[in-house]
Write an enzyme that holds these catalytic residues in place. Structure first.
Site, PDB file in Angstrom:
ATOM      1  N   ILE A 198       5.447   3.499  -8.088  1.00  0.00           N
ATOM      2  CA  ILE A 198       5.040   4.441  -9.143  1.00  0.00           C
ATOM      3  C   ILE A 198       3.528   4.533  -8.982  1.00  0.00           C
ATOM      4  CG2 ILE A 198       4.650   4.845 -11.604  1.00  0.00           C
ATOM      5  CD1 ILE A 198       7.222   3.484 -12.262  1.00  0.00           C
ATOM      6  N   TYR A 199       3.062   5.703  -8.565  1.00  0.00           N
ATOM      7  CA  TYR A 199       1.629   5.914  -8.388  1.00  0.00           C
ATOM      8  C   TYR A 199       1.207   7.188  -9.098  1.00  0.00           C
ATOM      9  CZ  TYR A 199       1.173   2.244  -4.891  1.00  0.00           C
ATOM     10  OH  TYR A 199       1.140   1.030  -4.254  1.00  0.00           O
ATOM     11  N   GLY A 251       2.610   7.433 -15.805  1.00  0.00           N
ATOM     12  CA  GLY A 251       3.352   6.295 -15.258  1.00  0.00           C
ATOM     13  C   GLY A 251       4.563   5.970 -16.116  1.00  0.00           C
ATOM     14  N   ASN A 293      -3.084  -6.808  -9.236  1.00  0.00           N
ATOM     15  CA  ASN A 293      -3.006  -5.517  -9.917  1.00  0.00           C
ATOM     16  C   ASN A 293      -2.612  -5.761 -11.378  1.00  0.00           C
ATOM     17  OD1 ASN A 293      -2.670  -2.882 -10.758  1.00  0.00           O
ATOM     18  ND2 ASN A 293      -1.489  -2.251  -8.967  1.00  0.00           N
ATOM     19  N   TYR A 320       4.307  -3.303 -16.660  1.00  0.00           N
ATOM     20  CA  TYR A 320       5.711  -3.704 -16.517  1.00  0.00           C
ATOM     21  C   TYR A 320       6.115  -4.737 -17.571  1.00  0.00           C
ATOM     22  CZ  TYR A 320       5.773  -0.897 -12.345  1.00  0.00           C
ATOM     23  OH  TYR A 320       5.703   0.166 -11.476  1.00  0.00           O
ATOM     24  N   LYS A 377       4.910  -4.927 -20.554  1.00  0.00           N
ATOM     25  CA  LYS A 377       5.041  -4.143 -21.786  1.00  0.00           C
ATOM     26  C   LYS A 377       6.412  -3.461 -21.847  1.00  0.00           C
ATOM     27  CE  LYS A 377       3.284  -0.095 -22.147  1.00  0.00           C
ATOM     28  NZ  LYS A 377       2.575   1.095 -22.023  1.00  0.00           N
TER      29      LYS A 377
END
Length: 173
Positions: A96-97, A108, A135, A142, A144
């Protein structure tokens, strides 16, 4: 801002190559050598590699667009196309970018929700992914969304071995 999500096909390969290289570079160029970045961008986003991935029936790519401009993308894998775990009851979010200019605008999250929607349609037990240990922004995102760490693996960027944290989200109780 209205966001549309659309399935990527072979006709979109140049746009996919462009967004892939740009977002990867924006995310990781400050913390990696130019040589390793160049090598990874050339190999990881070559037309040959992307064509093969787009033609793989166990992989799907999606664009996030705002006013017809590609601002992010998503790559999902199931079955034998998963990079690590090869279980039929799992779905991998490989990528996912989102372009840096659109960070903090929930793009996102929209791509993530598309991934969960597809995972639910495919009736998988869980969704998993690998995220670089440095990162912190992605790890927090993630967590969250309910993901928990379950393992680690090595990701090679050029000649640099980096540790990815593997995270999963159970969809079945």
């Amino acid at each position: 801002m209205e966001i549309t999500i659309s399935l990527i096909t072979n006709k979109d390969i140049l746009q996919l190559q462009e967004i892939g290289k740009k977002t990867f570079s924006e995310t990781f160029s400050e913390t990696n050598s130019e040589e390793n970045m160049t090598k990874y961008l050339e190999e990881g986003f070559s037309k040959e590699k992307l064509t093969k991935e787009l033609e793989d029936e166990n992989s799907e790519f999606y664009f996030a667009k705002s006013k017809n401009e590609v601002i992010g993308y998503l790559k999902l894998n199931v079955g034998n196309s998963q990079t690590e775990i090869k279980e039929d009851n799992a779905l991998e979010i490989e990528r996912i970018y989102v372009l840096k200019d659109f960070h903090g605008k929930k793009i996102g999250q929209i791509l993530y929700e598309k991934a969960i929607e597809i995972a639910t349609q495919k009736k998988v037990n869980y969704v998993w992914l690998g995220v670089w240990e440095n990162n912190k922004r992605a790890i927090s995102f993630y967590q969250k969304n309910g993901f928990v760490e379950f393992d680690k693996h090595i990701f090679k960027l050029g000649d640099d071995e980096q540790t990815d944290i593997m995270m999963k989200l159970n969809l079945k109780n």
